[in-house]
Design a protein around this motif. Structure first.
Motif, PDB file in Angstrom:
ATOM      1  N   ASN A 117      92.431 165.843 138.838  1.00  0.00           N
ATOM      2  CA  ASN A 117      92.086 164.876 139.889  1.00  0.00           C
ATOM      3  C   ASN A 117      91.899 165.564 141.234  1.00  0.00           C
ATOM      4  OD1 ASN A 117      91.511 162.162 140.008  1.00  0.00           O
ATOM      5  ND2 ASN A 117      93.610 161.521 139.618  1.00  0.00           N
ATOM      6  N   TRP A 118      92.846 166.409 141.606  1.00  0.00           N
ATOM      7  CA  TRP A 118      92.744 167.116 142.878  1.00  0.00           C
ATOM      8  C   TRP A 118      91.554 168.064 142.879  1.00  0.00           C
ATOM      9  CZ3 TRP A 118      94.559 165.466 147.150  1.00  0.00           C
ATOM     10  CH2 TRP A 118      95.729 164.710 147.173  1.00  0.00           C
ATOM     11  N   GLY A 119      91.305 168.700 141.733  1.00  0.00           N
ATOM     12  CA  GLY A 119      90.180 169.633 141.645  1.00  0.00           C
ATOM     13  C   GLY A 119      88.839 168.955 141.885  1.00  0.00           C
ATOM     14  N   VAL A 120      88.640 167.805 141.260  1.00  0.00           N
ATOM     15  CA  VAL A 120      87.352 167.120 141.447  1.00  0.00           C
ATOM     16  C   VAL A 120      87.236 166.544 142.849  1.00  0.00           C
ATOM     17  CG1 VAL A 120      86.985 166.662 138.987  1.00  0.00           C
ATOM     18  CG2 VAL A 120      88.133 164.948 140.382  1.00  0.00           C
ATOM     19  N   ARG A 121      88.342 166.148 143.430  1.00  0.00           N
ATOM     20  CA  ARG A 121      88.296 165.651 144.816  1.00  0.00           C
ATOM     21  C   ARG A 121      87.964 166.778 145.788  1.00  0.00           C
ATOM     22  NH1 ARG A 121      93.469 161.543 144.857  1.00  0.00           N
ATOM     23  NH2 ARG A 121      92.491 159.972 143.558  1.00  0.00           N
ATOM     24  N   GLU A 122      88.492 167.979 145.521  1.00  0.00           N
ATOM     25  CA  GLU A 122      88.220 169.122 146.388  1.00  0.00           C
ATOM     26  C   GLU A 122      86.737 169.482 146.403  1.00  0.00           C
ATOM     27  OE1 GLU A 122      90.670 172.500 145.541  1.00  0.00           O
ATOM     28  OE2 GLU A 122      92.505 171.487 146.154  1.00  0.00           O
ATOM     29  N   ILE A 123      86.045 169.239 145.302  1.00  0.00           N
ATOM     30  CA  ILE A 123      84.611 169.559 145.272  1.00  0.00           C
ATOM     31  C   ILE A 123      83.752 168.366 145.683  1.00  0.00           C
ATOM     32  CG2 ILE A 123      84.823 171.422 143.591  1.00  0.00           C
ATOM     33  CD1 ILE A 123      83.819 169.489 141.443  1.00  0.00           C
ATOM     34  N   GLY A 124      84.416 167.286 146.179  1.00  0.00           N
ATOM     35  CA  GLY A 124      83.679 166.191 146.783  1.00  0.00           C
ATOM     36  C   GLY A 124      83.532 164.924 145.965  1.00  0.00           C
ATOM     37  N   TYR A 125      84.140 164.852 144.786  1.00  0.00           N
ATOM     38  CA  TYR A 125      84.007 163.643 143.969  1.00  0.00           C
ATOM     39  C   TYR A 125      84.812 162.499 144.585  1.00  0.00           C
ATOM     40  CZ  TYR A 125      84.381 160.334 140.164  1.00  0.00           C
ATOM     41  OH  TYR A 125      84.339 159.182 139.414  1.00  0.00           O
ATOM     42  N   LYS A 126      84.181 161.318 144.642  1.00  0.00           N
ATOM     43  CA  LYS A 126      84.866 160.116 145.104  1.00  0.00           C
ATOM     44  C   LYS A 126      84.676 159.046 144.045  1.00  0.00           C
ATOM     45  CE  LYS A 126      84.361 161.137 149.960  1.00  0.00           C
ATOM     46  NZ  LYS A 126      83.805 160.756 151.238  1.00  0.00           N
ATOM     47  N   ALA A 127      85.786 158.521 143.553  1.00  0.00           N
ATOM     48  CA  ALA A 127      85.720 157.507 142.501  1.00  0.00           C
ATOM     49  C   ALA A 127      85.146 156.204 143.043  1.00  0.00           C
ATOM     50  CB  ALA A 127      87.114 157.250 141.925  1.00  0.00           C
ATOM     51  N   LYS A 128      84.349 155.522 142.211  1.00  0.00           N
ATOM     52  CA  LYS A 128      83.806 154.210 142.555  1.00  0.00           C
ATOM     53  C   LYS A 128      84.703 153.164 141.905  1.00  0.00           C
ATOM     54  CE  LYS A 128      79.067 155.855 142.685  1.00  0.00           C
ATOM     55  NZ  LYS A 128      77.745 155.720 142.081  1.00  0.00           N
ATOM     56  N   THR A 129      85.627 152.615 142.670  1.00  0.00           N
ATOM     57  CA  THR A 129      86.543 151.621 142.101  1.00  0.00           C
ATOM     58  C   THR A 129      86.288 150.224 142.626  1.00  0.00           C
ATOM     59  OG1 THR A 129      88.166 152.095 143.815  1.00  0.00           O
ATOM     60  CG2 THR A 129      88.389 153.307 141.741  1.00  0.00           C
ATOM     61  N   VAL A 130      85.435 150.074 143.649  1.00  0.00           N
ATOM     62  CA  VAL A 130      85.188 148.762 144.246  1.00  0.00           C
ATOM     63  C   VAL A 130      84.473 147.800 143.304  1.00  0.00           C
ATOM     64  CG1 VAL A 130      84.014 147.566 146.138  1.00  0.00           C
ATOM     65  CG2 VAL A 130      85.232 149.691 146.575  1.00  0.00           C
ATOM     66  N   PRO A 131      83.405 148.220 142.572  1.00  0.00           N
ATOM     67  CA  PRO A 131      82.665 147.235 141.788  1.00  0.00           C
ATOM     68  C   PRO A 131      83.297 146.845 140.465  1.00  0.00           C
ATOM     69  CG  PRO A 131      81.612 149.357 141.573  1.00  0.00           C
ATOM     70  CD  PRO A 131      82.738 149.515 142.556  1.00  0.00           C
ATOM     71  N   VAL A 132      84.559 147.190 140.236  1.00  0.00           N
ATOM     72  CA  VAL A 132      85.204 146.814 138.983  1.00  0.00           C
ATOM     73  C   VAL A 132      85.400 145.306 138.981  1.00  0.00           C
ATOM     74  CG1 VAL A 132      87.240 147.083 137.546  1.00  0.00           C
ATOM     75  CG2 VAL A 132      86.331 149.046 138.788  1.00  0.00           C
ATOM     76  N   LEU A 133      84.738 144.616 138.028  1.00  0.00           N
ATOM     77  CA  LEU A 133      84.768 143.161 137.991  1.00  0.00           C
ATOM     78  C   LEU A 133      85.827 142.608 137.058  1.00  0.00           C
ATOM     79  CD1 LEU A 133      80.970 142.409 137.917  1.00  0.00           C
ATOM     80  CD2 LEU A 133      82.517 142.254 139.840  1.00  0.00           C
TER      81      LEU A 133
END
Length: 167
Positions: free
Chosen positions: A137-153
């Motif tokens: 999780n920290w590794g992917v965040r360090e390279i700029g990944y941002k999870a899309k959690t808003v559109p979860v219906l």
């Protein structure tokens, strides 16, 4: 399939559209939907339209999903337009004590099958696995990944939300 000269059918396109929906591939899904009729002469059915509504809604394109529903040439089934009742049904289920079966994953490592259930911390290597997942999780965040959690219906319990982070 096209490289092997295998012509896709309606079931193939349900799988493609559903996969695009879960992967957030909106443009690709729209492209496959167009290919159905234009390239393969397959008339979309209600299940294909349902996949498209799911694709748009999961991507947060709710206005586009509503316009899509209102303009589709087939009569929507209850699955396509049933979102208004979802909250009321889930509240009633909670009030009555009805619990849904939590999601689980299975993985085979060295001929041993390991089962992981949402919110379960009983696996004998839970601490190691949790630490490893935190590192990823920290590794992917360090390279700029941002999870899309808003559109979860869908109704996701608090413990389940963490499993959505890497999707």
């Amino acid at each position: 399939m096209t490289e092997c000269n295998i012509k896709p059918d309606g079931v193939t396109f349900v799988g493609l559209l559903s996969g695009c929906s879960h992967a957030g591939l909106v443009n690709e899904g729209k492209g496959f939907f167009s290919l159905m009729r234009d390239e393969y002469g397959i008339e979309p059915k209600v299940e294909h339209y349902g996949c498209m509504v799911d694709l748009l809604a999961r991507a947060g394109l709710l206005k586009e999903a509503v316009v899509f529903i209102e303009t589709m040439p087939v009569e929507p089934n209850p699955v396509v337009k049933n979102w208004e009742d979802v909250d009321a049904i889930r509240k009633e289920m909670r009030d009555r004590g009805v619990r849904k079966t939590p999601g689980c994953s299975l993985i085979e490592v060295s001929n041993a099958v390991h089962e992981f259930t949402v919110g379960d911390s009983l696996h004998q290597q839970f601490a190691q696995i949790s630490t490893f997942l935190d590192e990823i999780n920290w590794g992917v965040r360090e390279i700029g990944y941002k999870a899309k959690t808003v559109p979860v219906l869908h109704d996701i319990e608090e413990k389940e939300e963490c499993s959505q982070v890497l999707q």
